[in-house]
Structure formats: structure tokens, C-alpha cells
Design a protein around this motif. Structure first.
Motif, PDB file in Angstrom:
ATOM      1  N   ALA A  85      -4.156  41.411 -10.796  1.00  0.00           N
ATOM      2  CA  ALA A  85      -5.538  41.426 -10.298  1.00  0.00           C
ATOM      3  C   ALA A  85      -5.511  41.927  -8.859  1.00  0.00           C
ATOM      4  O   ALA A  85      -5.630  41.128  -7.914  1.00  0.00           O
ATOM      5  N   PRO A  86      -5.326  43.224  -8.659  1.00  0.00           N
ATOM      6  CA  PRO A  86      -5.101  43.756  -7.300  1.00  0.00           C
ATOM      7  C   PRO A  86      -6.222  43.465  -6.316  1.00  0.00           C
ATOM      8  O   PRO A  86      -5.954  43.226  -5.134  1.00  0.00           O
ATOM      9  N   ASP A  87      -7.461  43.464  -6.747  1.00  0.00           N
ATOM     10  CA  ASP A  87      -8.566  43.185  -5.827  1.00  0.00           C
ATOM     11  C   ASP A  87      -8.495  41.752  -5.303  1.00  0.00           C
ATOM     12  O   ASP A  87      -8.695  41.503  -4.104  1.00  0.00           O
ATOM     13  N   VAL A  88      -8.208  40.815  -6.191  1.00  0.00           N
ATOM     14  CA  VAL A  88      -8.075  39.411  -5.799  1.00  0.00           C
ATOM     15  C   VAL A  88      -6.898  39.242  -4.849  1.00  0.00           C
ATOM     16  O   VAL A  88      -6.988  38.567  -3.819  1.00  0.00           O
ATOM     17  N   THR A  89      -5.785  39.875  -5.174  1.00  0.00           N
ATOM     18  CA  THR A  89      -4.586  39.778  -4.349  1.00  0.00           C
ATOM     19  C   THR A  89      -4.808  40.355  -2.960  1.00  0.00           C
ATOM     20  O   THR A  89      -4.404  39.762  -1.952  1.00  0.00           O
ATOM     21  N   ALA A  90      -5.438  41.515  -2.880  1.00  0.00           N
ATOM     22  CA  ALA A  90      -5.655  42.160  -1.583  1.00  0.00           C
ATOM     23  C   ALA A  90      -6.480  41.278  -0.660  1.00  0.00           C
ATOM     24  O   ALA A  90      -6.140  41.084   0.515  1.00  0.00           O
ATOM     25  N   ARG A  91      -7.569  40.737  -1.178  1.00  0.00           N
ATOM     26  CA  ARG A  91      -8.431  39.891  -0.345  1.00  0.00           C
ATOM     27  C   ARG A  91      -7.700  38.626   0.095  1.00  0.00           C
ATOM     28  O   ARG A  91      -7.705  38.277   1.283  1.00  0.00           O
ATOM     29  N   ALA A  92      -7.058  37.941  -0.853  1.00  0.00           N
ATOM     30  CA  ALA A  92      -6.399  36.678  -0.528  1.00  0.00           C
ATOM     31  C   ALA A  92      -5.209  36.892   0.404  1.00  0.00           C
ATOM     32  O   ALA A  92      -4.961  36.076   1.293  1.00  0.00           O
ATOM     33  N   ALA A  93      -4.465  37.978   0.213  1.00  0.00           N
ATOM     34  CA  ALA A  93      -3.282  38.235   1.041  1.00  0.00           C
ATOM     35  C   ALA A  93      -3.670  38.527   2.483  1.00  0.00           C
ATOM     36  O   ALA A  93      -3.020  38.048   3.427  1.00  0.00           O
ATOM     37  N   VAL A  94      -4.714  39.288   2.684  1.00  0.00           N
ATOM     38  CA  VAL A  94      -5.187  39.560   4.052  1.00  0.00           C
ATOM     39  C   VAL A  94      -5.679  38.269   4.703  1.00  0.00           C
ATOM     40  O   VAL A  94      -5.435  38.018   5.890  1.00  0.00           O
ATOM     41  N   GLN A  95      -6.357  37.437   3.934  1.00  0.00           N
ATOM     42  CA  GLN A  95      -6.802  36.145   4.454  1.00  0.00           C
ATOM     43  C   GLN A  95      -5.607  35.294   4.881  1.00  0.00           C
ATOM     44  O   GLN A  95      -5.621  34.674   5.953  1.00  0.00           O
ATOM     45  N   TYR A  96      -4.574  35.260   4.062  1.00  0.00           N
ATOM     46  CA  TYR A  96      -3.399  34.450   4.388  1.00  0.00           C
ATOM     47  C   TYR A  96      -2.686  35.004   5.618  1.00  0.00           C
ATOM     48  O   TYR A  96      -2.240  34.242   6.493  1.00  0.00           O
ATOM     49  N   LEU A  97      -2.583  36.326   5.702  1.00  0.00           N
ATOM     50  CA  LEU A  97      -1.912  36.950   6.844  1.00  0.00           C
ATOM     51  C   LEU A  97      -2.627  36.610   8.147  1.00  0.00           C
ATOM     52  O   LEU A  97      -1.993  36.208   9.135  1.00  0.00           O
ATOM     53  N   THR A  98      -3.933  36.761   8.171  1.00  0.00           N
ATOM     54  CA  THR A  98      -4.683  36.461   9.396  1.00  0.00           C
ATOM     55  C   THR A  98      -4.658  34.964   9.694  1.00  0.00           C
ATOM     56  O   THR A  98      -4.666  34.552  10.865  1.00  0.00           O
ATOM     57  N   HIS A  99      -4.610  34.157   8.654  1.00  0.00           N
ATOM     58  CA  HIS A  99      -4.506  32.705   8.822  1.00  0.00           C
ATOM     59  C   HIS A  99      -3.189  32.339   9.508  1.00  0.00           C
ATOM     60  O   HIS A  99      -3.157  31.503  10.428  1.00  0.00           O
ATOM     61  N   VAL A 100      -2.103  32.973   9.098  1.00  0.00           N
ATOM     62  CA  VAL A 100      -0.801  32.726   9.721  1.00  0.00           C
ATOM     63  C   VAL A 100      -0.811  33.172  11.179  1.00  0.00           C
ATOM     64  O   VAL A 100      -0.269  32.487  12.055  1.00  0.00           O
ATOM     65  N   VAL A 101      -1.421  34.317  11.449  1.00  0.00           N
ATOM     66  CA  VAL A 101      -1.509  34.797  12.836  1.00  0.00           C
ATOM     67  C   VAL A 101      -2.231  33.769  13.704  1.00  0.00           C
ATOM     68  O   VAL A 101      -1.803  33.465  14.826  1.00  0.00           O
ATOM     69  N   CYS A 102      -3.318  33.206  13.205  1.00  0.00           N
ATOM     70  CA  CYS A 102      -4.050  32.183  13.961  1.00  0.00           C
ATOM     71  C   CYS A 102      -3.172  30.960  14.218  1.00  0.00           C
ATOM     72  O   CYS A 102      -3.190  30.388  15.321  1.00  0.00           O
ATOM     73  N   ALA A 103      -2.405  30.541  13.204  1.00  0.00           N
ATOM     74  CA  ALA A 103      -1.533  29.374  13.368  1.00  0.00           C
ATOM     75  C   ALA A 103      -0.452  29.628  14.408  1.00  0.00           C
ATOM     76  O   ALA A 103      -0.114  28.737  15.206  1.00  0.00           O
ATOM     77  N   VAL A 104       0.096  30.839  14.423  1.00  0.00           N
ATOM     78  CA  VAL A 104       1.143  31.175  15.399  1.00  0.00           C
ATOM     79  C   VAL A 104       0.563  31.251  16.806  1.00  0.00           C
ATOM     80  O   VAL A 104       1.197  30.824  17.779  1.00  0.00           O
ATOM     81  N   ILE A 105      -0.645  31.795  16.939  1.00  0.00           N
ATOM     82  CA  ILE A 105      -1.320  31.793  18.247  1.00  0.00           C
ATOM     83  C   ILE A 105      -1.533  30.354  18.712  1.00  0.00           C
ATOM     84  O   ILE A 105      -1.305  30.020  19.887  1.00  0.00           O
ATOM     85  N   ALA A 106      -1.949  29.485  17.791  1.00  0.00           N
ATOM     86  CA  ALA A 106      -2.143  28.073  18.137  1.00  0.00           C
ATOM     87  C   ALA A 106      -0.847  27.453  18.634  1.00  0.00           C
ATOM     88  O   ALA A 106      -0.845  26.686  19.605  1.00  0.00           O
TER      89      ALA A 106
END
Length: 428
Positions: A84-105
Motif C-alpha cells: 500500500a505505497p500511498d499509506v506507507t509514504a504518508r506514515a513514513a514521512v510522519q514517523y521521520l518528522t516525529h523522530v526529528v522532533c524527538a531528537v531536537i527535544a
């Protein structure tokens, strides 16, 4: 009006902003499914703009430790083989940006600020659940459980567990003020009440074990580094031996029976079997990040029906490693185990070393809670979730502590320490 950089990004000087940012994040993680996309924007708004304040300082840890992004990058790459590439693309970008926020924190928030913000956020989350939540009927075990404003009693139990852990940690190690201590203990009492009301067996078993472990590890401060290593090794060996004896004596079934559960863990063992069967069809790379639980896919629809999930959303295999195997195969499972092992190694080094160990106690306690829950829940694989945020915060923060220069001993130490801390805090 000009705002000093230190008010926003310097650990220790940004307690007001940092605690607010953590509290907002925890509230968003808890109720974004109710509040919608606007709440997610609020989460990004408290972390990502800090890059504009000082991009070198906030992104320094990602530059120095790109392995922090390993799992999220694999999730992004899974777009190319996802069912399900559309589902994966959206969720993966969300997870990536979520990790970036956690590392900034992790770069800008110290343990004290995290604890203050977490206590405030958890208190608001639990009060909101009391005011606007309710109970639901569990068709599998035939009981009613208080879920608050969450969709699951296990998520309510998780937040209650965190309230107890953070409250005890703050009251014991971070404050001597009577008012602050009473406030922290008030959150502990509120969390304990809702933990019992949630009837989440995983949280009720894990929470006292984690608090006891933090207190026991704190007791190592009374000994020299050499003796700490001896006592730590002996305690670990005794604990593992006791666990093996308990398992062989049927202690698990006894404990489960006390909580009204059976050996199938309310259908979890069946889910694990189904997950392992699904993983066998794509063992190395999986079916794609979040590409299994998709409406219209036959196996997902079958399991939703068998477990009475009328919404056909928000379900998983109730095991972090099985879920990772199904979605991203052996590669993804290894990438999610990496942070757990890395944090454990860094925390043990800190706990047994000569430096201040107070922050390492919190990181170790949070890691223990996440690991215990990882065998029954999927807290660290989802974007906009408190579990994944704390995982990457602890990993990045532990690396911050490991990279901090050792303070020279001897005459003039206080001035050298102040200078070193100032240089470290400003990112020089």
C-alpha cells in the motif's frame, strides 16, 4: 520584543518553554485522533521552529548520529516495495518528522524540564479523560474497562504508568521543595487511581517493577564504581535466575489469573501466530511500513472481524517485534532493536561510571517500561505517539551525555565545570 536564544534552546535555561512544549506534545499524542490535524500542527509548531533559532545547535545530534534515523529511513524506503505505497509514504514521512522532533527535544530539554512538562501534560491528559471519557465493553474477556477519552484501556494505562514513574522520579531526585513534591505526588495518586480503573494488566505489572528498579539503581550511588559493577552484575544474574525459576513454576499463569486473564493473553498469542505467518511471506523487507492493516486487504479484514474491531482501524499484533517483522521484515526488526540496545549500553555505562547518574536513572526506567510493554503493545512504531517520542528522546539524550566532556578534577573545578557546561550548552 526580542527573545533570548537561551530561553528557547539552552537546557536548564528554557524550563518554561521546554515544559510547555513537552506538555503540548503529550496532550497531542494522547488525543490527536480526537482533535484532528490541527493538533499535529501544534506539535510541530513547538519543536521544528527551534531549527530557525539555531540550526547548528538543534540539528547537531542528527548530523553526528545519523543512526538515529535508521528505522524511519527504512520505513521511507519501504514505499518502493509496499503493498500500500500511498499509506506507507504518508506514515513514513510522519514517523521521520516525529523522530526529528524527538531528537531536537533531546538536544534542548534536560531531564528536569522533561519531568516537569511530562507531569503537567499527563495531569491534563488524565483530567481530560475523567471529564470527557467513559468505559467500554470488551467482547473478548467480557468485562467493562475505563478507557477515559482514549480508544484503548492500554493507552490510558500507559499514560498512568508514566505519571507514576515521572512523579516518583521528580519527587525523589529532582526537588526538595515541599510544594513541588506534593504536586508530583498528587499526579502519582491520580495516575495510580486511573491505572487501577483501566484494568490494564501490562501497565499494572510493569509500573511497580520500573519504580523499584529506579530506586534500586539509585542505591548504587553509595558504592564506588568498582563495587557498582560487582553489585550490578550480581543483581542482574539473580534477577534472570529468579525470572527463569518463576517461569518454570507457572508464575505467569498465576499472575494472569489474578488479573482475570488466561494464557492466551486475551487473544494476543493467536495474533502473534498470525503475525509470524504473515511475516513468512516477506521475511526480509516485509509488506511495507503500516501496509498490513489497510481497509480492503483480506487478512486485515478477517482479523478485524475476529476481534470485533468495528472501526477497522487502530489495530496491531500487540507485539512490537512481530509488527516490525510483518511490516519491514528482519531489516526493520533489527533497526527497532538497535535503539533499545544502544540506550541500554549508554545507560549502563553512565550508571556504573563516575559522572552524575540522575538523568541516566530516568532514561533506564523509561527504557525498561518501553521494553516490558514492547512484548504486548506497539508503542514505539507509531508516529505521534508518546512511546516512540520517549524512545528517541532517550537515545539522543543518552548520546548527548556520552559526548559531554569530562570535567577536570582538582583545584578550580567549579570554574572549569561552569565553563564546560556553558560551552556544551551553546553547542561550541
Amino acid at each position: 520584543m526580542r527573545i533570548r536564544k537561551s530561553f528557547l534552546i539552552r537546557p536548564g535555561d528554557n524550563t518554561l518553554y521546554g515544559a510547555l512544549a513537552v506538555a503540548v506534545s503529550l496532550f497531542v499524542f494522547a488525543y490527536s485522533f480526537r482533535l484532528g490535524q490541527v493538533s499535529i500542527l501544534a506539535y510541530y509548531a513547538v519543536w521544528l521552529p527551534l531549527i530557525l533559532v539555531d540550526y547548528r545547535f538543534t540539528l547537531d545530534r542528527l548530523v553526528r548520529s545519523p543512526q538515529l534515523l535508521a528505522f524511519s529511513l527504512i520505513a521511507c524506503l519501504s514505499y518502493f516495495w509496499s503493498d500500500a505505497p500511498d499509506v506507507t509514504a504518508r506514515a513514513a514521512v510522519q514517523y521521520l518528522t516525529h523522530v526529528v522532533c524527538a531528537v531536537i527535544a533531546a538536544r534542548v530539554i534536560d531531564a528536569r524540564t522533561l519531568a516537569i512538562g511530562a507531569l503537567a501534560g499527563i495531569a491534563i491528559v488524565l483530567v481530560y479523560s475523567i471529564l470527557f471519557g467513559g468505559s467500554v465493553y470488551d467482547a473478548l474477556d467480557g468485562t467493562y474497562s475505563f478507557v477515559g477519552a482514549f480508544g484503548s484501556k492500554n493507552q490510558l494505562g500507559f499514560y498512568a504508568s508514566l505519571g507514576i514513574v515521572f512523579g516518583c522520579y521528580f519527587a525523589i531526585f529532582l526537588t526538595r521543595g515541599r510544594a513541588a513534591r506534593l504536586g508530583a505526588l498528587g499526579v502519582v495518586v491520580l495516575s495510580a487511581v486511573l491505572l487501577v480503573m483501566s484494568q490494564s494488566a501490562t501497565s499494572m505489572l510493569a509500573t511497580p517493577a520500573v519504580v523499584a528498579m529506579i530506586v534500586a539503581l539509585a542505591g548504587l550511588d553509595a558504592f564506588s564504581p568498582t563495587h557498582r559493577k560487582v553489585f550490578f552484575a550480581a543483581g542482574t544474574a539473580i534477577g534472570l535466575a529468579a525470572a527463569m525459576v518463576a517461569l518454570n513454576a507457572g508464575a505467569v499463569d498465576m499472575v494472569l489469573g489474578a488479573f482475570g486473564k488466561d494464557s492466551t493473553l486475551t487473544g494476543r498469542t493467536y495474533l502473534w501466530q498470525e503475525g509470524l505467518k504473515a511475516a513468512a511471506f516477506a521475511p526480509y523487507l516485509g509488506v511495507g511500513y503500516q501496509a498490513y492493516w489497510v481497509q480492503g486487504f483480506s487478512e486485515a479484514e478477517r482479523l478485524w472481524s475476529e476481534f470485533y474491531i468495528a472501526s477497522r482501524t487502530g489495530f496491531h499484533f500487540h507485539n512490537t517485534y512481530v509488527e516490525a517483522l510483518v511490516e519491514l521484515g528482519y531489516v526493520g526488526a533489527a533497526a527497532i532493536v538497535l535503539p533499545l540496545l544502544a540506550i541500554l549500553r549508554l545507560c549502563i555505562q553512565r550508571l556504573l561510571g563516575e559522572r552524575d547518574r540522575t538523568e541516566a536513572l530516568l532514561q533506564t526506567g523509561l527504557l525498561a517500561l518501553l521494553v516490558i510493554r514492547s512484548f504486548f503493545e506497539v508503542d514505539i512504531l507509531q508516529p505521534y505517539a508518546i512511546g516512540s517520542f520517549l524512545l528517541y528522546y532517550c537515545w539522543a539524550r543518552a548520546k548527548e551525555s556520552a559526548a559531554r566532556p569530562r570535567i577536570p578534577a582538582g583545584r578550580g573545578t567549579s570554574r572549569d565545570e561552569a565553563t564546560t557546561r556553558k560551552l556544551y550548552a551553546t553547542g561550541r
